[in-house]
Design a protein around this motif. Structure first.
Motif, PDB file in Angstrom:
ATOM      1  N   GLU A   1      43.796  44.379  41.278  1.00 23.67           N
ATOM      2  CA  GLU A   1      44.170  44.733  42.755  1.00 23.67           C
ATOM      3  C   GLU A   1      45.046  43.704  43.277  1.00 23.67           C
ATOM      4  O   GLU A   1      45.893  44.472  44.223  1.00 23.67           O
ATOM      5  CB  GLU A   1      42.628  44.522  43.585  1.00 23.67           C
ATOM      6  CG  GLU A   1      41.825  45.732  43.459  1.00 23.67           C
ATOM      7  CD  GLU A   1      40.460  45.334  43.770  1.00 23.67           C
ATOM      8  OE1 GLU A   1      40.208  44.273  44.451  1.00 23.67           O
ATOM      9  OE2 GLU A   1      39.426  46.052  43.490  1.00 23.67           O
ATOM     10  N   ASN A   2      45.224  42.662  42.740  1.00 19.48           N
ATOM     11  CA  ASN A   2      46.258  41.844  43.238  1.00 19.48           C
ATOM     12  C   ASN A   2      47.619  41.586  42.470  1.00 19.48           C
ATOM     13  O   ASN A   2      48.197  40.398  42.311  1.00 19.48           O
ATOM     14  CB  ASN A   2      45.814  40.292  43.577  1.00 19.48           C
ATOM     15  CG  ASN A   2      44.767  40.355  44.607  1.00 19.48           C
ATOM     16  OD1 ASN A   2      45.120  40.146  45.889  1.00 19.48           O
ATOM     17  ND2 ASN A   2      43.419  40.826  44.621  1.00 19.48           N
ATOM     18  N   ASN A   3      47.800  42.638  41.680  1.00 19.28           N
ATOM     19  CA  ASN A   3      49.131  42.698  40.936  1.00 19.28           C
ATOM     20  C   ASN A   3      49.439  42.182  40.003  1.00 19.28           C
ATOM     21  O   ASN A   3      50.539  41.775  39.624  1.00 19.28           O
ATOM     22  CB  ASN A   3      50.118  42.734  42.159  1.00 19.28           C
ATOM     23  CG  ASN A   3      51.025  43.587  42.527  1.00 19.28           C
ATOM     24  OD1 ASN A   3      51.094  44.806  41.655  1.00 19.28           O
ATOM     25  ND2 ASN A   3      51.742  43.428  43.477  1.00 19.28           N
ATOM     26  N   ALA A   4      48.269  41.342  39.201  1.00 18.34           N
ATOM     27  CA  ALA A   4      48.656  40.568  38.113  1.00 18.34           C
ATOM     28  C   ALA A   4      49.308  41.183  37.193  1.00 18.34           C
ATOM     29  O   ALA A   4      48.968  42.237  36.650  1.00 18.34           O
ATOM     30  CB  ALA A   4      47.366  39.817  37.737  1.00 18.34           C
ATOM     31  N   GLU A   5      50.241  40.532  36.355  1.00 17.60           N
ATOM     32  CA  GLU A   5      50.720  40.948  35.144  1.00 17.60           C
ATOM     33  C   GLU A   5      49.767  40.150  34.074  1.00 17.60           C
ATOM     34  O   GLU A   5      49.405  38.897  34.199  1.00 17.60           O
ATOM     35  CB  GLU A   5      52.161  40.319  35.032  1.00 17.60           C
ATOM     36  CG  GLU A   5      53.088  41.205  35.657  1.00 17.60           C
ATOM     37  CD  GLU A   5      53.296  42.383  35.299  1.00 17.60           C
ATOM     38  OE1 GLU A   5      53.217  43.004  33.895  1.00 17.60           O
ATOM     39  OE2 GLU A   5      53.564  43.456  36.104  1.00 17.60           O
ATOM     40  N   PHE A   6      49.574  40.821  33.110  1.00 23.88           N
ATOM     41  CA  PHE A   6      48.388  40.441  32.020  1.00 23.88           C
ATOM     42  C   PHE A   6      49.187  39.650  30.784  1.00 23.88           C
ATOM     43  O   PHE A   6      50.134  40.494  30.414  1.00 23.88           O
ATOM     44  CB  PHE A   6      47.266  41.163  32.124  1.00 23.88           C
ATOM     45  CG  PHE A   6      46.410  41.256  33.112  1.00 23.88           C
ATOM     46  CD1 PHE A   6      45.188  40.822  33.088  1.00 23.88           C
ATOM     47  CD2 PHE A   6      46.889  42.524  33.899  1.00 23.88           C
ATOM     48  CE1 PHE A   6      44.470  40.690  34.299  1.00 23.88           C
ATOM     49  CE2 PHE A   6      45.790  42.637  34.915  1.00 23.88           C
ATOM     50  CZ  PHE A   6      44.678  41.823  35.155  1.00 23.88           C
TER      51      PHE A   6
END
Ligand code: ZN
Lengths: 182, 1000, 93
Positions: B623-628
């Motif tokens: 939800e908070n836009n993280a790139e993994f």
């Protein structure tokens, strides 16, 4: 109040396979070897730890699964026996009779039932379910879709599958996908 | 349009006409046809151009051994499939197939010119011809070969079909549904054994099912009628599973077999959709019965490859099973009795035919029958040549000399439109040998046979060299009774009448007046290798069958030499003057027939390509836009880009925030092992390099774990929870291996220790809050917890309640900042994280990912096992001598730390690097040298970690460099593609050397 | 793919196990007393023979127990399994 977040596992029913998340199950890992340990556990749980590989014992309160010659897992619904972990830890771990570890959130319990569940599991598991499916109470540790699982044949064609939480959504999605192709 | 379908059979449903396209033209066939039988019914023999000489080639067989009739199915970019054998492909409405390897088309072919320059294309021609000039290879030879020699086209887009796998377990697996397989399966299943019978064809029954010769009778019935009855019976057996269209791809040890079941390949397009196309069965069987039959051998004579030349038995099957005749004027060329069955069948259907038989004479029921029907037989004759370009139109035969080495007398020219050849039968021993079985050679009819049957595997029927029906049935019954230890009486009184073959004569390379060099006696049709090639290879000194095979490419095409290997062996043996049995065979490798990648991969595609682990906080990161980033199987937040930031900008922002105010990291993925037992402290003493006995309860300690060879294996912080209870953390990627290794020591080396290990990695979620404001945030979350340095100092542990839920809080730091790790039961992890974020709002609490974590720790010179180490670094190499206890008598790897090699001073050692240009960021993995002028350049080491530090406003790097410890301040060079970067060796700690910030 | 008879759980597919190399190499009780060569003998030297070999396996996806296996490497047949601490069967040399 802290909210509980369950893995994204919803009820699915298809091809005579019913997949459910069993919420609020306490799981405790029990280790020990000596006689005193067995006696003590027996007293606290009113149950004899199964010594036969790939089996379980049950009473109205608990299910205990054989995991290895010195390792068992007991599981039960959360609203029952709330203090049992503390009691076990105090009477076993604290006095070095063995080891008691709470793994309630380590493992997610996915209940699968229906006529075709062993077909489903066989899509991703090299385990031979022949004996297992004919014996209610069987338990085993094996791989399903490359993921470690503990399986407990709770009642006819009704299996509790325990999987590490981090794998649970992936395995669930795999189970749902594979049940399309039974 | 010609119609070669001359009679009805029960296997062809003439009420269901099927239209299909072949090479762009529309044809019709019937349900029950294969593409090959439908083409033959339309009078089409020419289906391919040969690989090397581009000679016209026709359908040769009716099964998996087909070398020529391989085609490309479909034309869609994602669904097209090359190398499909027309002889196995069941016809369906809308099928589109095209011939392969014959640009621009099968009838006119530019590559046909190779046929005329063939003297230039001898054995090993690839190795010889295209050797030089070297510059020609890339620009001339390779494109030329690729253009003219392709074996089909691969799909260029992802396969939309669905494939699946399934594991099954049986008491008995029977491979092959011919007469011996059916008998075996029935006997096993009737004896209460859970049995699986597989057959690659659509219908069971093998070659007996269309047998209609009156001289072969079982219990007074035609053998085919008797067998149909048997099939009806076995279909009723409850513990017998029958899988048709299922072929065994591989037979591995321990009776583990892979079988491919074709589920939709025979269905029209619209019925294929959303169904499993093929399923790979992973079979475990206690016992395996191999009943794979045999395949007919071709004969090797001049121009034996023209369209219209088929195996004799295939002509029979096309006639009696599919109702199709392969010609109207057929010659059968044989060295054995089986061609007589074909001849008699043809005769019965009114097809003109005659027989050329190598044998001087022969007597048997079958031969008598043929003679009495007035079929012309040329005994002691050999075909010496054939004619006709796109299809055979005539041939020449000559008499054989007494010894069979030459021809004598005059040529006899015979006209024909089809030639059937039968060089005897080759038992299909592939399964037997794949499983590790050895072979014996039977001189009598020159066949390789299973040498011995083991207690869990047996070969029956013609794959075991039993050819006539009486022999097949009697032997199968006896063997199966013994093999399964049963006493089945079902076939006790079965009365079998069949013709017995009495005469044999085999010549691998048939004699000819024309010199061999001027003949085209093909051995391997698909790879275009000839008898001449084999002889040339021998002449050039090749002796091993494996070498001859590779040099001549015999048996190396998609058919894997099913028709050619025996002839190659025979000719080698004859030429070299050795016994064929002593040569051995080439290795029979799986798969028996080619498999699609889809079948092998099954459902492990797309999101199931690899197993994914997620923390309980994963949703928040999404939800908070993280790139993994993938770390082992885990998905870890890598960085959290804000407002269109790129990775660099996000990491700079996150890193600054963590040092200036506060940052939060999801550290749930670290491995966690619960350690209990009276010997827990002693155990830790033995597995870590430092001492543990004196660690106070409630304190944490960093540990370095070595392999027995002294190299750093893992690291992490372990907390003493009570006297005999510890919680160990491991690296994210190392968790499973560390646990397994520790169990190994406990169970095997130190069974006397009272210690239990339980993984609790997934039980806890961990939020790690760092930065000067972290204490304030903790205070908001745990107002009742005394966070003073006196009560809760660095490297200590407290239990506290968040509302009513227990948390374990460790004050430990991997960033060099004041830092707390809060562990909570993972079902509350998401909730804990959100509360932290909420509490941290006023302190700009910034979530950061693994990249920022790596940067922050690099500023502090903390290593990451697996990034700055690679299994060759000792603690001393890492400048971590401080963590190695001098006092402890032993621990894992201790003795190795003073081996002559580990104490060398010129080992690669961890250093810091500062670039002369502080803006220049080094590439991880880049080589380090001191001098670029002297060649060869001496490589000193490589960069292991490199970042731009926003807190120092300069580039920093860690590296391993030869004798690194002693060269601080020295200038080194990082040679890159376009420039050399100058660096200076520095200390590994770049930031806050005095650790003031830990207590800030 | 072997079928391995775990002495605790019974016969299972090889994919449930991990292999741990040669068996019966005892870790020296007093490593510090050993010369470099003696330690290297323990650390590096392994037999890797064609024929009957004693190996260690771990039922890593099952009971997590380590145990010993006698395997004929020439045909991959597992001839015997036995628990850690037990003596190897005498009939194999
Ligand atoms: Zn086991």
């Amino acid at each position: 109040m802290l909210d509980i977040l369950h893995p994204k596992i919803s009820n699915i029913n298809k091809n005579n396979i019913d997949i459910n998340l069993s919420e609020e199950i306490i799981k405790i890992n029990i280790r020990g070897k000596n006689k005193e340990f067995f006696t003590k556990i027996g007293k606290i749980l009113s149950i004899i730890l199964p010594s036969e590989p790939n089996t379980s014992s049950s009473n109205e309160s608990y299910d205990v699964l054989w995991l290895s010659p010195d390792e068992w897992m007991i599981y039960f619904e959360e609203n029952k026996n709330t203090n049992i972990f503390d009691q076990l830890y105090k009477d076993i771990s604290s006095i070095n009779l063995g080891s008691i570890t709470d793994i309630s959130s380590q493992l997610i319990c996915i209940n699968i039932k229906g006529e075709n569940i062993f077909e489903l599991l066989s899509s991703g598991s090299p385990f031979n379910f022949e004996k297992f499916k004919n014996n209610v109470g069987s338990s085993t540790q094996t791989l399903v879709n490359h993921i470690d699982v503990i399986l407990h044949h709770k009642s006819k064609n009704n299996v509790n599958l325990f999987v590490r939480r981090s794998f649970s959504e992936h395995l669930y999605e795999w189970l749902v996908d594979s049940s399309n192709f039974i | 349009m010609p119609n070669y379908r001359i009679h009805k059979t029960e296997y062809i449903d003439e009420t269901k006409r099927v239209s299909f396209k072949y090479d762009g033209k529309t044809y019709f066939g019937y349900e029950g046809d294969t593409l090959a039988s439908a083409l033959l019914a339309n009078g089409i023999h020419l289906v391919a151009r040969s690989f090397k000489y581009h000679r016209p080639r026709g359908i040769v067989s009716c099964g998996a051994e087909e070398p020529n009739a391989i085609c490309q199915i479909g034309s869609k970019k994602d669904l097209t499939e090359p190398n499909v054998r027309a002889t196995e492909l069941e016809l369906y409405e809308g099928l589109e197939a095209s011939s392969q390897n014959c640009w621009p088309n099968v009838k006119f072919d530019i590559g046909g010119i190779n046929n005329f320059i063939s003297p230039l294309i001898p054995a090993g021609f690839y190795y010889k011809t295209f050797m030089w000039p070297k510059s020609f290879w890339k620009k001339v030879y390779e494109p030329l070969i690729r253009l003219s020699a392709g074996l089909g086209k691969s799909p260029t887009e992802p396969d939309p079909d669905i494939y699946d796998h399934k594991h099954v377990h049986y008491d008995v697996l029977v491979i092959g549904g011919g007469v011996s397989g059916i008998i075996s399966a029935k006997m096993a299943a009737k004896n209460n054994l859970k049995t699986l019978l597989v057959d690659d064809k659509k219908t069971l029954g093998g070659s007996t099912i269309y047998q209609n010769n009156e001289s072969v009778k079982i219990d007074d019935k035609l053998s085919s009628e008797w067998l149909k009855n048997e099939i009806q019976e076995i279909k009723k057996l409850s513990n017998l599973t029958i899988k048709t269209r299922t072929s065994i791809a591989a037979y591995h040890g321990y009776n583990f077999l892979l079988a491919k079941e074709n589920l939709t390949d025979h269905l029209p397009e619209e019925k294929k959709r959303n169904k499993i196309r093929q399923r790979l069965w992973k079979i475990r069987a206690k016992k395996v019965v191999i009943a794979t039959g045999s395949i007919e051998r071709p004969l090797v004579f001049n121009n034996n490859d023209r369209p219209g030349i088929l195996l004799s038995n295939s002509i029979n099957k096309y006639l009696d099973y599919y109702g199709v005749t392969c010609g109207e004027n057929i010659i059968l060329f044989t060295n054995n009795d089986s061609a007589y069955e074909t001849s008699i069948s043809l005769h019965k259907k009114g097809i003109k035919n005659l027989i050329v038989d190598l044998r001087k004479s022969a007597t048997s029921e079958l031969i008598k029958q043929a003679e009495s029907l007035g079929i012309k037989i040329y005994f002691n004759h050999v075909v010496t040549n054939t004619f006709g370009y796109r299809k055979i139109n005539s041939l020449e035969i000559m008499k054989l000399s007494e010894d069979g080495n030459t021809t004598v007398g005059d040529k006899i020219k015979l006209s024909c439109d089809c030639l059937g050849m039968s060089g005897g039968w080759t038992p299909m021993v592939h399964m037997h040998t794949q499983s590790g079985g050895k072979l014996n050679f039977r001189d009598d009819d020159q066949v390789f046979l299973p040498k011995e049957n083991s207690e869990d595997q047996i070969s029956v029927g013609s794959c075991n060299g039993d050819f006539d029906l009486e022999n097949v049935i009697d032997k199968t019954v006896n063997k199966i009774n013994k093999f399964l230890d049963i006493d089945n009486q079902d076939y006790q009184d079965t009365n079998i009448i069949c013709s017995k073959e009495n005469d044999k004569r085999n010549i691998w390379l048939l004699p000819n007046k024309i010199p061999l060099g001027k003949t085209k006696c093909f051995i391997d049709f698909q790879n275009d290798s000839t008898a001449k090639d084999i002889k040339l290879a021998l002449k050039e000194g090749f002796r091993s069958i494996e070498h001859v095979k590779r040099y001549t490419t015999t048996g190396m095409a998609t058919d894997q030499g099913k028709l050619s290997n025996m002839h190659a062996l025979g000719i080698i043996a004859d030429t070299a003057g050795v016994k064929m049995g002593s040569l051995g065979t080439t290795t029979f490798r799986p798969p028996f027939t080619p498999l699609t990648f889809g079948t092998l991969v099954g459902r492990n595609v797309g999101k199931f390509f690899e197993v994914v682990r997620k923390t309980s906080i994963h949703e928040w990161h999404v939800e908070n836009n993280a790139e993994f980033e993938n770390v082992g199987q885990w998905k870890r937040p890598w960085y959290y880009p804000k407002n269109g930031e790129n990775m660099h900008d996000a990491v700079q922002r996150e890193s600054k925030a963590a040092r200036e105010s506060s940052g939060i990291l999801d550290a749930s993925t670290l491995g966690k092992i619960d350690i209990q037992g009276t010997d827990a402290s002693e155990f830790l003493n033995r597995v870590y390099t430092n001492a543990w006995s004196k660690l106070a309860i409630g304190k944490c300690r960093y540990g370095l774990m070595l392999n027995e060879d002294g190299m750093v294996y893992d690291d992490g912080v372990t907390t003493r929870i009570s006297e005999n209870h510890y919680l160990m953390t491991t690296t994210t990627g190392g968790a499973a291996n560390v646990l397994s290794k520790l169990e190994d020591y406990l169970q095997t080396e130190w069974p006397e220790l009272d210690v239990y290990l339980t993984s609790v990695t997934d039980h806890y979620s961990t939020a790690s809050i760092c930065g000067p404001n972290s204490k304030k945030i903790l205070n908001k979350l745990f107002p009742n917890l005394d966070l003073s340095d006196e009560n809760f100092p660095h490297m200590s542990f407290k239990e506290a309640k968040l509302e009513n839920i227990n948390c374990r809080i460790m004050r430990i730091s991997f960033t060099g900042e004041l830092s707390y790790e809060i562990n909570i039961e993972s079902k509350y992890g998401h909730s804990l994280w959100k509360m932290c974020i909420e509490a941290g709002k006023e302190f700009n609490l910034t979530p950061y990912g693994t990249e920022t974590m790596h940067l922050l720790r690099a500023e502090k010179g903390f290593i990451i096992v697996g990034q700055d180490t690679d299994g060759t670094m000792t603690p001393s190499d890492l400048q971590m001598d401080w963590i190695v206890s001098k006092k402890k008598y032993d621990f894992i790897g201790k003795r190795s730390l003073y081996r002559s090699d580990t104490i060398r001073e010129d080992r690669k050692q961890l250093v810091g690097l500062l670039t002369d240009d502080p803006k220049e960021i080094l590439e991880e993995g880049a080589q380090i040298v001191s001098d670029v002028k002297s060649k060869p350049i001496d490589m000193l080491g490589h960069v292991t970690s490199s970042y731009f530090s926003p807190n120092l406003n300069k580039s920093i790097a860690l590296a391993v460099v030869r004798s690194g410890k002693t060269i601080k301040g020295q200038k080194l060079i990082i040679p890159m593609e376009h420039k050399n970067i100058n660096v200076t060796v520095s200390d590994t700690i770049f930031f806050d050397r005095e650790n003031k910030r830990l207590n800030a | 793919m072997f079928l391995i008879n775990c002495p605790f759980c019974g016969e299972r597919d090889q994919s449930e196990f991990s292999s741990g190399g040669e068996a019966h190499i005892v870790r020296p009780k007093q490593p510090t007393e050993l010369s470099d060569d003696e330690w290297a003998e323990y650390l590096f030297m392994r037999k890797n023979i064609k024929g009957i070999q004693f190996e260690r396996w771990n039922h890593v996806h099952g009971c997590r127990k380590w145990f010993n296996v006698v395997r004929d490497t020439s045909n991959d047949k597992i001839l015997s399994v036995y628990k850690m601490g037990e003596k190897p069967p005498v009939n194999y040399k």
